[in-house]
Each structure stands twice: as structure tokens, then as C-alpha cells.
Design a protein around this motif. Structure first.
Motif, mmCIF file in Angstrom:
data_model
loop_
_atom_site.group_PDB
_atom_site.id
_atom_site.type_symbol
_atom_site.label_atom_id
_atom_site.label_comp_id
_atom_site.label_asym_id
_atom_site.label_seq_id
_atom_site.Cartn_x
_atom_site.Cartn_y
_atom_site.Cartn_z
ATOM 1 N N TRP A 121 0.978 -1.235 -0.050
ATOM 2 C CA TRP A 121 -0.025 -0.066 -0.073
ATOM 3 C C TRP A 121 0.904 1.288 0.108
ATOM 4 O O TRP A 121 0.601 2.088 -0.600
ATOM 5 C CB TRP A 121 -0.757 0.077 1.188
ATOM 6 C CG TRP A 121 -0.246 0.412 2.648
ATOM 7 C CD1 TRP A 121 0.137 -0.569 3.524
ATOM 8 C CD2 TRP A 121 0.068 1.703 3.152
ATOM 9 N NE1 TRP A 121 0.888 0.197 4.545
ATOM 10 C CE2 TRP A 121 0.717 1.475 4.268
ATOM 11 C CE3 TRP A 121 -0.079 3.008 2.484
ATOM 12 C CZ2 TRP A 121 1.207 2.362 5.049
ATOM 13 C CZ3 TRP A 121 0.513 3.886 3.248
ATOM 14 C CH2 TRP A 121 1.169 3.791 4.365
ATOM 15 N N ARG A 163 -16.355 10.596 9.485
ATOM 16 C CA ARG A 163 -16.347 9.326 10.009
ATOM 17 C C ARG A 163 -16.585 9.371 11.557
ATOM 18 O O ARG A 163 -17.419 8.332 11.856
ATOM 19 C CB ARG A 163 -14.791 8.958 9.755
ATOM 20 C CG ARG A 163 -14.319 8.646 8.312
ATOM 21 C CD ARG A 163 -12.667 8.303 8.612
ATOM 22 N NE ARG A 163 -12.492 6.992 9.109
ATOM 23 C CZ ARG A 163 -11.297 6.807 9.611
ATOM 24 N NH1 ARG A 163 -10.348 7.617 9.385
ATOM 25 N NH2 ARG A 163 -11.146 5.483 10.285
ATOM 26 N N PRO A 188 -19.869 6.465 6.683
ATOM 27 C CA PRO A 188 -19.127 5.245 6.140
ATOM 28 C C PRO A 188 -17.723 4.967 6.467
ATOM 29 O O PRO A 188 -16.863 6.045 6.345
ATOM 30 C CB PRO A 188 -19.395 4.894 4.762
ATOM 31 C CG PRO A 188 -19.581 6.353 4.170
ATOM 32 C CD PRO A 188 -20.157 7.211 5.324
ATOM 33 N N ALA A 189 -17.363 3.725 7.072
ATOM 34 C CA ALA A 189 -15.962 3.771 7.227
ATOM 35 C C ALA A 189 -14.893 3.688 6.126
ATOM 36 O O ALA A 189 -13.801 4.238 5.960
ATOM 37 C CB ALA A 189 -15.640 2.189 7.864
ATOM 38 N N TRP A 190 -15.577 3.347 4.998
ATOM 39 C CA TRP A 190 -14.379 3.356 3.432
ATOM 40 C C TRP A 190 -14.127 4.802 3.147
ATOM 41 O O TRP A 190 -13.370 5.115 2.582
ATOM 42 C CB TRP A 190 -15.603 2.868 2.582
ATOM 43 C CG TRP A 190 -16.641 3.344 2.164
ATOM 44 C CD1 TRP A 190 -17.966 2.795 2.512
ATOM 45 C CD2 TRP A 190 -16.772 4.484 1.391
ATOM 46 N NE1 TRP A 190 -18.998 3.839 1.973
ATOM 47 C CE2 TRP A 190 -18.333 4.801 1.191
ATOM 48 C CE3 TRP A 190 -16.198 5.410 0.750
ATOM 49 C CZ2 TRP A 190 -18.982 5.893 0.687
ATOM 50 C CZ3 TRP A 190 -16.722 6.607 0.213
ATOM 51 C CH2 TRP A 190 -17.984 6.669 0.005
ATOM 52 N N LEU A 191 -15.047 5.690 3.659
ATOM 53 C CA LEU A 191 -14.724 7.195 3.298
ATOM 54 C C LEU A 191 -13.233 7.470 3.991
ATOM 55 O O LEU A 191 -12.372 8.363 3.512
ATOM 56 C CB LEU A 191 -15.586 8.045 4.110
ATOM 57 C CG LEU A 191 -15.486 9.606 3.826
ATOM 58 C CD1 LEU A 191 -15.521 9.890 2.422
ATOM 59 C CD2 LEU A 191 -16.518 10.344 4.668
ATOM 60 N N TRP A 234 -10.622 5.944 3.670
ATOM 61 C CA TRP A 234 -9.579 5.606 2.860
ATOM 62 C C TRP A 234 -8.904 6.670 2.003
ATOM 63 O O TRP A 234 -7.703 6.485 1.414
ATOM 64 C CB TRP A 234 -9.703 4.349 1.981
ATOM 65 C CG TRP A 234 -9.983 3.156 3.027
ATOM 66 C CD1 TRP A 234 -10.854 2.396 3.355
ATOM 67 C CD2 TRP A 234 -8.664 2.323 3.571
ATOM 68 N NE1 TRP A 234 -10.731 1.523 4.292
ATOM 69 C CE2 TRP A 234 -9.259 1.480 4.383
ATOM 70 C CE3 TRP A 234 -7.274 2.821 3.598
ATOM 71 C CZ2 TRP A 234 -8.511 0.621 5.251
ATOM 72 C CZ3 TRP A 234 -6.576 1.791 4.330
ATOM 73 C CH2 TRP A 234 -7.165 0.664 5.174
ATOM 74 N N ASN A 289 -4.114 3.290 9.584
ATOM 75 C CA ASN A 289 -4.711 2.241 8.762
ATOM 76 C C ASN A 289 -6.321 2.641 8.519
ATOM 77 O O ASN A 289 -7.085 1.761 9.175
ATOM 78 C CB ASN A 289 -4.571 0.733 9.319
ATOM 79 C CG ASN A 289 -4.207 0.055 7.920
ATOM 80 O OD1 ASN A 289 -4.239 0.517 6.887
ATOM 81 N ND2 ASN A 289 -4.035 -1.366 8.285
ATOM 82 N N PRO A 290 -6.741 3.637 7.998
ATOM 83 C CA PRO A 290 -5.973 4.725 7.370
ATOM 84 C C PRO A 290 -5.674 5.800 8.271
ATOM 85 O O PRO A 290 -5.843 5.754 9.388
ATOM 86 C CB PRO A 290 -7.061 5.215 6.211
ATOM 87 C CG PRO A 290 -8.441 5.028 7.178
ATOM 88 C CD PRO A 290 -8.209 3.791 8.117
#
Length: 404
Positions: A173, A214, A220-223, A225, A289-290
Motif C-alpha cells: 500500500w 467518520r 461510512p468507514a470506507w470514507l 481511505w 490504517n487509514p
């Protein structure tokens, strides 16, 4: 009596010494010759402090992973990943010392800006930099295909194999983000020319807004990243400012160090961010992370400290042996970075298969005594890494000289 002739690496005449009365061992002479060749091949205008910072950043990441990643028996001969940070929160300051990714991105921004200003066309410049960055990756991935099959045949179940492979892939990553920021260097340079150092406030504000969404607004958690780009853009941008003559004064460096440290402390004490600057198994929030706003603030402090140390490091790098060691480390930095987790797992899994549970290697990291038991294993990890380096480092250079 046989005698051998030794050429003085500084250009002096050859000297004759008896083969049996070796006042200067051959190994020492060879090392002196290597040191002399490295120093002679270094361009006079090279900023050696940049290479020193890169080497220390990678060393910090490696030692951090070797200290906080522990495999413990989970039953039926399987292994589970844990961390001393999960059971010993007081261990968190170690992560402040060894989580050095911001320094690597600072140096990356510096070298990217210098390379972009050199006049080399964009595509050849980017292709060269991406080749140096990514060339060692296929070798690692190919090596882990038979390794995974061998571990499966040894009795490890899919859950354990996933944990092992995840640790192998985790450094990738970093390469992806680093490569993306490098590719965006011309765009970032445009922003820098218009806004100067103040432009770093843009990715800081973006990271803060994402964290607010967040954690404060139940987004949402994906935000989160998105902060993989905005968070690491901050030290990268500061590196570009450094390359262009800004952010180099002592006053600016002290402001970055002090401001970043105060902001980090405030976010930890009053905003609920974790004290650890690396992920902790089982924790609800990871600063890395992130990346969170706390990690960004911490990275700003690290960048300030790195800029403060620039001149002392430059003076230290005037010593031929110190510079030779740093130069050699930089020649295969990506190989060392990519294989350090494999080296640790080779020792850990190999010892588990051969001897069972060993203190400091497989024991639960829940006491200070564990750390004392762990330290000797770092030497074993380093020896394994040296072996992998000897086999794989040639693929990083591709048989041609590349500029940093």
C-alpha cells in the motif's frame, strides 16, 4: 616469504607487507577501498542528509514492525498475530520513535521535486522512478507462491496463511501511495508555486473533514481511505517546499515540530485519538490504517524534526564511513523494505515448526520482560533479511545505474 601489495585507496603508492604479519587485515583494506570508491563516486553537490533521512526512515519502519508484530500459538499448531501495544498501552511511545513513514514521504517529495526540475521529460522521468520503486515487487510475490504452498502442506490453516500473506502484502500500500504522489508531482508543484508552504493546509483540512465525517457524523468507514492520499500528501508537500528553498529555516522547522507535537497531544488527550501511531489489534480506531488527523499532525512534527536535523546529518555524512553505510543502504532500500516482514516470518514460523513456542518469539507480549526476550531475536531477523537481500537486491537496480 610471500608478500602482497596493497594499493592505498586514497591514491598513495602500493605498500609491501608480509603475508604472515598482517598489520592491516585484508578485510579492513577491502572495506577502506569500498568506502573510498563510494565517496569518490558521489557527486559533489549531492545532499547526503536526504539519503540519511531515507535510510533512518526505513530502519524505523523495519524495527517498528519487528517489535510490535508478534505471532502467538492459537491452538492446533496455528499462529495468530498480536502486538505488545494491545496489552501494554505504556509501550505506545515506542511507536512515536519507530513510525517514520512521514519522513520517507518528506524525502520523497524532496527528490520528486528535484527530479521534476531537472528538465527531464515527464514520462521518462516517471517511468524511471516507477521502475526503481516497483521492480523488486514481482520477485517477492513470486517467492511467496511456493512459500504459501509449503506452509499449507506444513499444516497451517487458511486463517493463519491469510495473516502471514497480509503482512507480506502490507508494504505494497505504501508503494502504491508513494507512486501516486510521485506521479502527481507536476500538479502538486503548480499548487506550491501559487500557495507556497500554506498549501499544505489543504490536505490537512481535507483529512480533518474526513475524520469529522467518520467519527463525528457516523459516516461510512470506507470514507477514511481517502486519507491515504490526503494524509501522506502533507509531508510529501513539505518535501516539495524544502526542495524549492522553503521550510528550510530553523524557525520554520521549530514551528512544524512544535505545532505538530502540540496538535498531536491535543488530539490524543481531548479528541479521543489513540496514543499509538501504529495499528493495534482489536482497537476501534487505528491512527495509521487509514491515516487520521492525529497521524498527520504527528507527521508534521516529524517533518519539522527532520528539517532541524538536516544540517547535523549533513556534517555527519561528511565522514566517509558513515556516508558509505548510508549510500549502500539506499542502493537497495526497496528490497530491504519489501523483504523485512518475510525475514521476520521465516525465523518465527521456522522456529515454531522446529522447536515449538520460544520466549520473545511466540510468547504473549504482555510484560516488560517480553521486550527483553524479544531484543535478541532482532539479530536473527536481521540475519535472515541479509540473506534475502543477497538473493534479491540485484533485481532492484535492473543492471543499470539509476539516479535517486
Amino acid at each position: 616469504m610471500l608478500d602482497t601489495r596493497t594499493r592505498d585507496p586514497r591514491g598513495g603508492p602500493a605498500t609491501t607487507r608480509p603475508a604472515g604479519g598482517d598489520a592491516t587485515p585484508a578485510g579492513h583494506t577491502a572495506r577502506r577501498g569500498l568506502v573510498a570508491r563510494i565517496n569518490a563516486a558521489t557527486p559533489p553537490g549531492r545532499d547526503r542528509a536526504v539519503d540519511a533521512l531515507r535510510a533512518f526512515a526505513i530502519l524505523g519502519v523495519i524495527l517498528g514492525h519487528w517489535l510490535v508484530t508478534v505471532f502467538v500459538p492459537s491452538g492446533d499448531g496455528q499462529l495468530a498475530v498480536t502486538s505488545p501495544l494491545a496489552s501494554m498501552p505504556a509501550f505506545a511511545p515506542v511507536s512515536w520513535v519507530l513510525q517514520t513513514l512521514a519522513v520517507f514521504f518528506l524525502v520523497g517529495g524532496y527528490t520528486a521535486a528535484k527530479g521534476h526540475r531537472s528538465g527531464e521529460p515527464y514520462l521518462p522521468w516517471l517511468r524511471r522512478r516507477m521502475a526503481r520503486l516497483l521492480r523488486p515487487v514481482p520477485v517477492l510475490l513470486l517467492a511467496w507462491i511456493p512459500a504459501t504452498a509449503a506452509l499449507w502442506r506444513a499444516g497451517y490453516e487458511p486463517e493463519t496463511l491469510r495473516s502471514l500473506v497480509k503482512l507480506v502484502l502490507s508494504p505494497l500500500w505504501f508503494l502504491a501511495v508513494y507512486g501516486a504522489l510521485t506521479a502527481l508531482t507536476p500538479v502538486i508543484m503548480v499548487v506550491w508555486r501559487r500557495l507556497g508552504v500554506r498549501g499544505a493546509a489543504i490536505p490537512v483540512a481535507a483529512t480533518a473533514a474526513i475524520d469529522l465525517a467518520r467519527f463525528g457524523l457516523d459516516g461510512p468507514a470506507w470514507l477514511g481511505w481517502a486519507t491515504v492520499i490526503t494524509g501522506w500528501l502533507v509531508p510529501f508537500y513539505l518535501g516539495i517546499a524544502w526542495a524549492n528553498g522553503q521550510a528550510t529555516s530553523r524557525r520554520t522547522a521549530v514551528a512544524l515540530l512544535g505545532g505538530g507535537a502540540v496538535a498531536t497531544a491535543g488530539l490524543i488527550m481531548y479528541a479521543g485519538y489513540p496514543a499509538s501511531m501504529v495499528g493495534v489489534p482489536g482497537a476501534a480506531i487505528s491512527n495509521l490504517n487509514p491515516p487520521t488527523l492525529a497521524a498527520v499532525a504527528f507527521g508534521i512534527a516529524q517533518a519539522g524534526l527532520a528539517l532541524l536535523l538536516r544540517r547535523p546529518l549533513a556534517r555527519w555524512m561528511e565522514r566517509p564511513r558513515a556516508w558509505a553505510a548510508v549510500a549502500l543502504a539506499n542502493l537497495s532500500a526497496m528490497t530491504v523494505f519489501l523483504w523485512h516482514q518475510t525475514a521476520m516470518m521465516t525465523i518465527t514460523v521456522g522456529a515454531a515448526l522446529a522447536a515449538g513456542t520460544l520466549p520473545g518469539l511466540h510468547s504473549v507480549p504482555d510484560t516488560p520482560e517480553w521486550l527483553l526476550a524479544r531484543l535478541p531475536w532482532l539479530l536473527a531477523f536481521a540475519a535472515a533479511l541479509a540473506g534475502f537481500w543477497a538473493l534479491a537486491h540485484r533485481f532492484e537496480r535492473g543492471g543499470r545505474k539509476t539516479r535517486s
